[in-house]
Design a protein around this motif. Sequence first.
Motif, PDB file in Angstrom:
ATOM      1  N   GLU A   1       0.854  -1.188   0.000  1.00  0.00           N
ATOM      2  CA  GLU A   1       0.000   0.000   0.000  1.00  0.00           C
ATOM      3  C   GLU A   1       0.889   1.237   0.000  1.00  0.00           C
ATOM      4  O   GLU A   1       1.016   1.945   1.003  1.00  0.00           O
ATOM      5  N   ALA A   2       1.509   1.514  -1.125  1.00  0.00           N
ATOM      6  CA  ALA A   2       2.414   2.651  -1.238  1.00  0.00           C
ATOM      7  C   ALA A   2       2.240   3.286  -2.605  1.00  0.00           C
ATOM      8  O   ALA A   2       2.212   2.586  -3.620  1.00  0.00           O
ATOM      9  N   GLY A   3       2.118   4.597  -2.627  1.00  0.00           N
ATOM     10  CA  GLY A   3       1.932   5.290  -3.884  1.00  0.00           C
ATOM     11  C   GLY A   3       1.607   6.751  -3.646  1.00  0.00           C
ATOM     12  O   GLY A   3       1.535   7.213  -2.504  1.00  0.00           O
ATOM     13  N   LEU A   4       1.407   7.482  -4.724  1.00  0.00           N
ATOM     14  CA  LEU A   4       1.158   8.922  -4.644  1.00  0.00           C
ATOM     15  C   LEU A   4      -0.092   9.235  -3.825  1.00  0.00           C
ATOM     16  O   LEU A   4      -0.082  10.139  -2.990  1.00  0.00           O
ATOM     17  N   CYS A   5      -1.152   8.482  -4.055  1.00  0.00           N
ATOM     18  CA  CYS A   5      -2.456   8.791  -3.445  1.00  0.00           C
ATOM     19  C   CYS A   5      -2.613   8.086  -2.101  1.00  0.00           C
ATOM     20  O   CYS A   5      -3.505   7.248  -1.901  1.00  0.00           O
ATOM     21  N   ASP A   6      -1.750   8.414  -1.150  1.00  0.00           N
ATOM     22  CA  ASP A   6      -1.656   7.671   0.111  1.00  0.00           C
ATOM     23  C   ASP A   6      -2.973   7.561   0.853  1.00  0.00           C
ATOM     24  O   ASP A   6      -3.212   6.579   1.553  1.00  0.00           O
ATOM     25  N   ALA A   7      -3.838   8.558   0.725  1.00  0.00           N
ATOM     26  CA  ALA A   7      -5.063   8.587   1.527  1.00  0.00           C
ATOM     27  C   ALA A   7      -6.047   7.493   1.152  1.00  0.00           C
ATOM     28  O   ALA A   7      -6.922   7.154   1.953  1.00  0.00           O
ATOM     29  N   ILE A   8      -5.936   6.923  -0.050  1.00  0.00           N
ATOM     30  CA  ILE A   8      -6.951   5.969  -0.504  1.00  0.00           C
ATOM     31  C   ILE A   8      -6.342   4.649  -0.965  1.00  0.00           C
ATOM     32  O   ILE A   8      -6.916   3.944  -1.803  1.00  0.00           O
ATOM     33  N   LEU A   9      -5.209   4.285  -0.406  1.00  0.00           N
ATOM     34  CA  LEU A   9      -4.541   3.034  -0.795  1.00  0.00           C
ATOM     35  C   LEU A   9      -4.943   1.924   0.158  1.00  0.00           C
ATOM     36  O   LEU A   9      -4.180   1.500   1.013  1.00  0.00           O
ATOM     37  N   THR A  10      -6.152   1.437   0.011  1.00  0.00           N
ATOM     38  CA  THR A  10      -6.644   0.339   0.845  1.00  0.00           C
ATOM     39  C   THR A  10      -6.530  -0.977   0.073  1.00  0.00           C
ATOM     40  O   THR A  10      -6.595  -0.992  -1.159  1.00  0.00           O
ATOM     41  N   PRO A  11      -6.373  -2.101   0.775  1.00  0.00           N
ATOM     42  CA  PRO A  11      -6.159  -3.373   0.066  1.00  0.00           C
ATOM     43  C   PRO A  11      -7.383  -3.899  -0.654  1.00  0.00           C
ATOM     44  O   PRO A  11      -7.268  -4.558  -1.685  1.00  0.00           O
ATOM     45  N   MET A  12      -8.597  -3.609  -0.128  1.00  0.00           N
ATOM     46  CA  MET A  12      -9.811  -4.094  -0.777  1.00  0.00           C
ATOM     47  C   MET A  12     -11.006  -3.331  -0.228  1.00  0.00           C
ATOM     48  O   MET A  12     -10.923  -2.703   0.839  1.00  0.00           O
ATOM     49  N   PRO A  13     -12.134  -3.333  -0.935  1.00  0.00           N
ATOM     50  CA  PRO A  13     -13.321  -2.631  -0.433  1.00  0.00           C
ATOM     51  C   PRO A  13     -13.777  -3.197   0.906  1.00  0.00           C
ATOM     52  O   PRO A  13     -13.508  -4.348   1.240  1.00  0.00           O
ATOM     53  N   GLY A  14     -14.483  -2.392   1.660  1.00  0.00           N
ATOM     54  CA  GLY A  14     -14.947  -2.809   2.972  1.00  0.00           C
ATOM     55  C   GLY A  14     -16.070  -3.835   2.914  1.00  0.00           C
ATOM     56  O   GLY A  14     -16.856  -3.875   1.959  1.00  0.00           O
ATOM     57  N   ALA A  15     -16.149  -4.639   3.958  1.00  0.00           N
ATOM     58  CA  ALA A  15     -17.218  -5.638   4.041  1.00  0.00           C
ATOM     59  C   ALA A  15     -18.587  -4.982   4.180  1.00  0.00           C
ATOM     60  O   ALA A  15     -19.599  -5.517   3.705  1.00  0.00           O
ATOM     61  N   LEU A  16     -18.639  -3.829   4.833  1.00  0.00           N
ATOM     62  CA  LEU A  16     -19.900  -3.094   4.963  1.00  0.00           C
ATOM     63  C   LEU A  16     -20.152  -2.181   3.775  1.00  0.00           C
ATOM     64  O   LEU A  16     -21.290  -2.006   3.345  1.00  0.00           O
ATOM     65  N   THR A  17     -19.089  -1.567   3.259  1.00  0.00           N
ATOM     66  CA  THR A  17     -19.270  -0.567   2.203  1.00  0.00           C
ATOM     67  C   THR A  17     -19.543  -1.184   0.835  1.00  0.00           C
ATOM     68  O   THR A  17     -20.318  -0.639   0.051  1.00  0.00           O
ATOM     69  N   PHE A  18     -18.912  -2.335   0.531  1.00  0.00           N
ATOM     70  CA  PHE A  18     -19.054  -2.860  -0.835  1.00  0.00           C
ATOM     71  C   PHE A  18     -20.483  -3.254  -1.186  1.00  0.00           C
ATOM     72  O   PHE A  18     -20.940  -2.969  -2.305  1.00  0.00           O
ATOM     73  N   PRO A  19     -21.229  -3.950  -0.314  1.00  0.00           N
ATOM     74  CA  PRO A  19     -22.607  -4.277  -0.694  1.00  0.00           C
ATOM     75  C   PRO A  19     -23.441  -3.040  -1.033  1.00  0.00           C
ATOM     76  O   PRO A  19     -24.301  -3.094  -1.927  1.00  0.00           O
ATOM     77  N   ILE A  20     -23.192  -1.943  -0.338  1.00  0.00           N
ATOM     78  CA  ILE A  20     -23.909  -0.697  -0.647  1.00  0.00           C
ATOM     79  C   ILE A  20     -23.536  -0.206  -2.038  1.00  0.00           C
ATOM     80  O   ILE A  20     -24.401   0.152  -2.852  1.00  0.00           O
ATOM     81  N   LEU A  21     -22.236  -0.203  -2.333  1.00  0.00           N
ATOM     82  CA  LEU A  21     -21.784   0.265  -3.631  1.00  0.00           C
ATOM     83  C   LEU A  21     -22.208  -0.687  -4.742  1.00  0.00           C
ATOM     84  O   LEU A  21     -22.563  -0.241  -5.846  1.00  0.00           O
ATOM     85  N   HIS A  22     -22.185  -1.962  -4.484  1.00  0.00           N
ATOM     86  CA  HIS A  22     -22.619  -2.933  -5.495  1.00  0.00           C
ATOM     87  C   HIS A  22     -24.068  -2.697  -5.882  1.00  0.00           C
ATOM     88  O   HIS A  22     -24.452  -2.859  -7.056  1.00  0.00           O
ATOM     89  N   ARG A  23     -24.879  -2.288  -4.928  1.00  0.00           N
ATOM     90  CA  ARG A  23     -26.302  -2.045  -5.175  1.00  0.00           C
ATOM     91  C   ARG A  23     -26.555  -0.693  -5.820  1.00  0.00           C
ATOM     92  O   ARG A  23     -27.454  -0.567  -6.665  1.00  0.00           O
TER      93      ARG A  23
END
Length: 321
Positions: free
Chosen positions: A228-250
């Motif tokens: 998790e290293a790069g220019l955009c440090d604030a949003i370098l997460t390994p994978m979508p959240g367990a709670l957030t992804f179902p919302i976004l998928h819908r």
Amino acid sequence: MDIAMIEAAAGRAQGHIRRTPLLSSPRLDAISGRRVMVKCECLQHTGSFKARGGWAAVSALPEETRSNGVVAFSSGNHAQGVARAAQMHGVPAVIIMPSTAPVAKIEGTKALGAEVVLYDRLKDDRDAIGAALSESRGLTLIKPFDDPQVIAGQGTCGLEIAEQAADEGVTQADVVVCCGGGGLSAGIALALEARAPGLRVRTAEPQGFDDTARSLAVGSRVRNEGPEAGLCDAILTPMPGALTFPILHRLAGPGLVVTDDEVLRAMALAFAHLKVVSEPGGAVALAAALFHAQAFEGDAVIVTISGGNVDPGVFLRALEG
């Protein structure tokens, strides 16, 4: 998670969280070929939208629990949001940050009265560090995105977007949101579903860290490979959240992906034409709107600038580019 939680968070935020402006510029409109309206969360307390989620989570804790203090892990923006909320509630905060986090974010977190614990992003397990501190000190862990109250707090930004877009006469448009773990995009998506169903969330991520875009494409969570290293440090997460992804998928449309060069150009254009400072992770949505115009339909697009906590050297690189 529902609109009632977001509205409750908005009620608790009164007098503590800023209503940030929705700005525009003829020059940005010309580059994109449509109206570009920019929700400037870089002007929020602590310099990012994370002040919303931090306040929502800390203020929702029972007083007897909150008094023991809170712990959070973050590259900097969630850190400062939680630290500010803890400081204003008069309770301790311990923040676990990568040693590679921008100096501005580390110092900003300390300035808000938090104890900062640094870790090696390549070697250490921040979740294990957080769990150990929580158990040994009786601290409540506030996760950066997979926390219902944090998502509700970020959703208050969506309530504002719904009202501000209506004031501008915009009822049909994509709302492009900078995305790491998905707390902001999920919260905004829930708010728009209830208050402005003609507005659709689109996530934006940097190239190489497009786990949400790939997850949306296949319908299940996938993980980024590599550190998790790069220019955009604030949003370098390994994978979508367990709670957030179902919302976004819908609720979300296809994800968008931009290059680091596009991010730096967007930062320079935001400064030149909106007079606002963006950090790299906060500029990915604007970069998508400006340089991937073919991905949108209609005559308007709304984007977030989600944070402005940038080290001077990185900002100078953007301006000189």
